[in-house]
Design a protein around this motif. Sequence first.
Motif, PDB file in Angstrom:
ATOM      1  N   ALA A 125       0.818  -1.224   0.000  1.00  0.00           N
ATOM      2  CA  ALA A 125       0.000   0.000   0.000  1.00  0.00           C
ATOM      3  C   ALA A 125       0.852   1.275   0.000  1.00  0.00           C
ATOM      4  O   ALA A 125       0.544   2.234  -0.711  1.00  0.00           O
ATOM      5  CB  ALA A 125      -0.922   0.004   1.221  1.00  0.00           C
ATOM      6  N   THR A 126       1.917   1.295   0.800  1.00  0.00           N
ATOM      7  CA  THR A 126       2.716   2.520   0.913  1.00  0.00           C
ATOM      8  C   THR A 126       3.301   2.899  -0.446  1.00  0.00           C
ATOM      9  O   THR A 126       3.121   4.034  -0.922  1.00  0.00           O
ATOM     10  CB  THR A 126       3.858   2.323   1.941  1.00  0.00           C
ATOM     11  OG1 THR A 126       3.273   2.001   3.199  1.00  0.00           O
ATOM     12  CG2 THR A 126       4.716   3.570   2.067  1.00  0.00           C
ATOM     13  N   GLU A 127       3.994   1.937  -1.063  1.00  0.00           N
ATOM     14  CA  GLU A 127       4.705   2.284  -2.305  1.00  0.00           C
ATOM     15  C   GLU A 127       3.787   2.348  -3.528  1.00  0.00           C
ATOM     16  O   GLU A 127       3.957   3.203  -4.391  1.00  0.00           O
ATOM     17  CB  GLU A 127       5.836   1.278  -2.530  1.00  0.00           C
ATOM     18  CG  GLU A 127       6.985   1.517  -1.546  1.00  0.00           C
ATOM     19  CD  GLU A 127       7.886   0.308  -1.380  1.00  0.00           C
ATOM     20  OE1 GLU A 127       9.090   0.440  -1.622  1.00  0.00           O
ATOM     21  OE2 GLU A 127       7.390  -0.768  -0.995  1.00  0.00           O
ATOM     22  N   GLU A 128       2.791   1.450  -3.568  1.00  0.00           N
ATOM     23  CA  GLU A 128       1.931   1.413  -4.758  1.00  0.00           C
ATOM     24  C   GLU A 128       0.850   2.483  -4.736  1.00  0.00           C
ATOM     25  O   GLU A 128       0.516   3.057  -5.778  1.00  0.00           O
ATOM     26  CB  GLU A 128       1.240   0.041  -4.862  1.00  0.00           C
ATOM     27  CG  GLU A 128       2.194  -1.107  -5.160  1.00  0.00           C
ATOM     28  CD  GLU A 128       1.543  -2.469  -4.897  1.00  0.00           C
ATOM     29  OE1 GLU A 128       0.325  -2.537  -4.653  1.00  0.00           O
ATOM     30  OE2 GLU A 128       2.283  -3.461  -4.916  1.00  0.00           O
ATOM     31  N   ASP A 129       0.280   2.726  -3.560  1.00  0.00           N
ATOM     32  CA  ASP A 129      -0.914   3.571  -3.516  1.00  0.00           C
ATOM     33  C   ASP A 129      -0.695   4.937  -2.863  1.00  0.00           C
ATOM     34  O   ASP A 129      -1.357   5.901  -3.226  1.00  0.00           O
ATOM     35  CB  ASP A 129      -2.037   2.822  -2.775  1.00  0.00           C
ATOM     36  CG  ASP A 129      -2.397   1.519  -3.487  1.00  0.00           C
ATOM     37  OD1 ASP A 129      -2.243   1.459  -4.727  1.00  0.00           O
ATOM     38  OD2 ASP A 129      -2.803   0.558  -2.813  1.00  0.00           O
TER      39      ASP A 129
END
Length: 312
Positions: A125-129
């Motif tokens: 979630a942190t890096e993708e979204d």
Amino acid sequence: MRRLSRKVGVVGLGYVGPPVALAFGKLGALAVGFDIDVSRVEELPLYFDRTLEATEAELRSLDMNVSANADDLRAADFFIVTVPTPIDAANQPDMSTVFAASRTVGKALKKGDIVVYESTVYPGATEEDCVPILERESGLKCGVDIYVGYSPERINPGDLEHRLESINKVVSGQDARTLEIVADVYGEVVTAGIHKAPSIRVAEAAKVIENTQRDLNIALINELALVFRPLDIDTSDVLAAAGTKWNFLKFTPGLVGGHCIGVDPYYLTHRAEREGYHPQVFLAGRRVNDQMGAWVARECVNRPARASVPER
Ligand SMILES: NC(=O)c1ccc[n+]([C@@H]2O[C@H](COP(=O)([O-])OP(=O)(O)OC[C@H]3O[C@@H](n4cnc5c(N)ncnc54)[C@H](O)[C@@H]3O)[C@@H](O)[C@H]2O)c1
């Protein structure tokens, strides 16, 4: 005495945020604690924490700067995001507050700033979204101008033994330098030790599996209790007997609630399903644990009736 060169901005002052803000405040390293809930930023300076995580004495011990004005976040260069991550009516992750907080933080970012998410999220979630939101709002490039990390929160509200400072803290960063900075910053407040995860995804996954494992283990014992009751077998007697084996895991039947255990298996499942894998086990505990409240209520209603039947 100020030891940290970083100025910390804590975003979200619910259960998790105030202890984090207080810990950095004690070091003189808190730039601001930010919340969109005006009532929250009004009551904390009056030494009242509705979650009871921060005591009146702790709040009185330092001048904690809290604000509902997003402009005040510009004073920070190390952001810690502690906003809620619930599930929606369809048991899907509701990341809307994390994304909203990311938009707010993004607008406050300057070159060299670091954003660490503590909210529980699915792996990736942190890096993708979140990173695309930070980049879009700031106009800065992640990995070049700004940097991200993830550090799961493990506090247990109301638990006076396991506090932020006394719980081993898992930290991660998008590259080796960020990881070292994040570890150093948390190392100033956490005395229990810092575990450097090799990637942000590992740290994100660690949090959701901790609670998924716990949910499943409790569900197993709950199901045993459901079965043993009509068999007139006392579950605690069975657990005491089985617990004499060296590798029997010690769990007891009970209700599973709160912000995390009942929610995190859905976050893990969501991410697995995005990859096309439909988990067989992750949510099995949910079905049992969700019915325990009704079962306990029925037991409470039935027990006095049973007790009142005269013995023959
Ligand atoms: N409470 C726990 O026991 C616990 C333990 C470990 C991890 N966590 C995780 O930590 C995160 C935070 O949990 P919590 O229990 O503190 O949540 P909470 O609901 O108690 O508080 C969140 C706070 O964030 C504020 N907020 C909402 N949107 C915001 C925004 N856009 N900008 C700034 N503030 C905003 C709310 O007004 C609220 O005061 C969640 O991901 C949760 O899963 C919670």
